[in-house]
Design an enzyme around this catalytic site. Structure first.
Site, PDB file in Angstrom:
ATOM      1  N   LYS A   1       0.860  -1.192   0.000  1.00  0.00           N
ATOM      2  CA  LYS A   1       0.000   0.000   0.000  1.00  0.00           C
ATOM      3  C   LYS A   1       0.891   1.236   0.000  1.00  0.00           C
ATOM      4  CE  LYS A   1       0.975   1.138   4.448  1.00  0.00           C
ATOM      5  NZ  LYS A   1       1.745   2.363   4.825  1.00  0.00           N
TER       6      LYS A   1
ATOM      7  N   GLY B   1      10.963  -2.040   6.054  1.00  0.00           N
ATOM      8  CA  GLY B   1      11.342  -0.734   6.560  1.00  0.00           C
ATOM      9  C   GLY B   1      11.119   0.362   5.559  1.00  0.00           C
ATOM     10  N   ALA B   2      10.050   0.209   4.760  1.00  0.00           N
ATOM     11  CA  ALA B   2       9.811   1.121   3.644  1.00  0.00           C
ATOM     12  C   ALA B   2       8.534   1.926   3.767  1.00  0.00           C
ATOM     13  CB  ALA B   2       9.777   0.324   2.334  1.00  0.00           C
ATOM     14  N   GLY B   3       7.636   1.532   4.696  1.00  0.00           N
ATOM     15  CA  GLY B   3       6.346   2.195   4.791  1.00  0.00           C
ATOM     16  C   GLY B   3       5.342   1.678   3.786  1.00  0.00           C
ATOM     17  N   LEU B   4       5.583   0.489   3.229  1.00  0.00           N
ATOM     18  CA  LEU B   4       4.714  -0.086   2.204  1.00  0.00           C
ATOM     19  C   LEU B   4       3.775  -1.159   2.753  1.00  0.00           C
ATOM     20  CD1 LEU B   4       7.384  -0.328  -0.622  1.00  0.00           C
ATOM     21  CD2 LEU B   4       5.402   1.202  -0.603  1.00  0.00           C
ATOM     22  N   GLY B   5       3.914  -1.474   4.040  1.00  0.00           N
ATOM     23  CA  GLY B   5       2.967  -2.377   4.684  1.00  0.00           C
ATOM     24  C   GLY B   5       3.136  -3.842   4.362  1.00  0.00           C
TER      25      GLY B   5
ATOM     26  N   ALA C   1       0.492  -6.773   5.343  1.00  0.00           N
ATOM     27  CA  ALA C   1      -0.204  -7.488   4.269  1.00  0.00           C
ATOM     28  C   ALA C   1      -0.026  -8.994   4.412  1.00  0.00           C
ATOM     29  CB  ALA C   1       0.313  -7.018   2.910  1.00  0.00           C
TER      30      ALA C   1
ATOM     31  N   ASP D   1      -1.822  -1.358  10.581  1.00  0.00           N
ATOM     32  CA  ASP D   1      -2.100  -1.380   9.147  1.00  0.00           C
ATOM     33  C   ASP D   1      -2.838  -2.641   8.706  1.00  0.00           C
ATOM     34  OD1 ASP D   1      -0.693   0.960   9.070  1.00  0.00           O
ATOM     35  OD2 ASP D   1       1.005   0.185   7.928  1.00  0.00           O
TER      36      ASP D   1
END
Length: 268
Positions: free
Chosen positions: A8, A91-95, A99, A131
């Site tokens: 996301k 560690g990217a903020g992409l969830g 998920a 999340d």
């Protein structure tokens, strides 16, 4: 049985207050994109987890194992072997981890005919992480509280090109929150995303950027370079370190590969 667990992006992220329990209330818009991990569930004599293409430790803190144990506490689940193929950067903020956990819940519900409703699955997911509930329905959502109070929102980015660049940085959520000051939002995100995308950069922001850009100027450089390349809108996603950009049209961006790993997901 296997399922694909997509990433996301966050379109806007306001940290509004620190709660008495130490967590923070926020508001954001979660938007799903086609960048995938794969979770496979197989019969087994004992519970196990195998992680492929990533150097993640297999321990009891892994969200897939926690998802299994969460349902096993309420249902008589047999042991399974979980295989996790990682492609979404960490560690990217992409969830990605959230998920994976949500998809594990979905797989278990389907495989063992548990009959859990969407609301019930979201409630279990909320126990795993802020999340996680979003990935149960996996459609654009306006999120409040710690990210678990979800409301559907009409937003379709399928006509645009989305590019994500992940620098060689791992930013923990705890580190990101150390560098943010809660503020009362000056705009309503639900109204702001109805503006033309060209105007988003004037109104929609990620509160984590201020502190993290000072600490990691290379993230700010990625955002600047995206705009130089013609992005309509660019932002760090979540608590970083990945930055996404939305384009009408875009070339290969070869000149940005020196800044990190490029991904070209499409909107779901």
């Amino acid at each position: 049985m296997l399922k694909f667990a997509n990433a996301k992006i966050n379109i806007g992220l306001h940290v509004t207050e620190r709660r008495a329990d130490g967590f923070h209330n926020l508001e954001t818009i979660f938007y799903p994109v086609q960048l995938y991990d794969v979770v496979e569930l197989l019969p087994a004599n004992e519970l196990s987890l195998h992680i492929h293409l990533a150097s993640l430790a297999v321990d009891e803190q892994n969200l897939c194992l926690r998802a299994y144990r969460l349902l096993a506490a309420d249902f008589n689940l047999p042991p399974v072997a979980l295989h996790l193929l990682k492609h979404i950067p960490m560690g990217a903020g992409l969830g990605g981890g959230s998920a994976d956990a949500a998809v594990t819940l979905l797989l278990l519900n389907e495989q063992f005919n548990l009959g859990l409703s969407t609301l019930a699955l979201e409630a279990y997911a909320a126990k795993l992480g802020a999340d996680c509930p979003f990935f149960i329905q996996n459609k654009p959502m306006y999120a409040e509280d710690i990210g678990t109070k979800l409301s559907p929102i009409q937003l379709d980015l399928s006509a645009y090109k989305i590019v994500i660049l992940k620098p060689d940085l791992h930013i923990s959520t705890a580190e990101a929150y150390k560098n943010v000051s809660p503020l009362t939002p000056q705009i309503d995100l639900r109204e702001a995303v109805q503006l033309p995308i060209q105007e988003w950069k004037l109104h929609i922001k990620n509160d984590f950027e201020i502190g993290l850009f000072d600490r990691y100027p290379q993230i700010a450089e990625i955002k600047r370079r995206f705009y130089e390349a013609g992005a309509l809108y660019s932002s760090m996603t979540g608590s970083g370190s990945a930055v996404f950009a939305i384009f009408e049209e875009v070339d290969a961006l070869k000149e940005m590969e020196e800044l990190g790993q490029l991904f070209w997901p499409t909107a779901l």
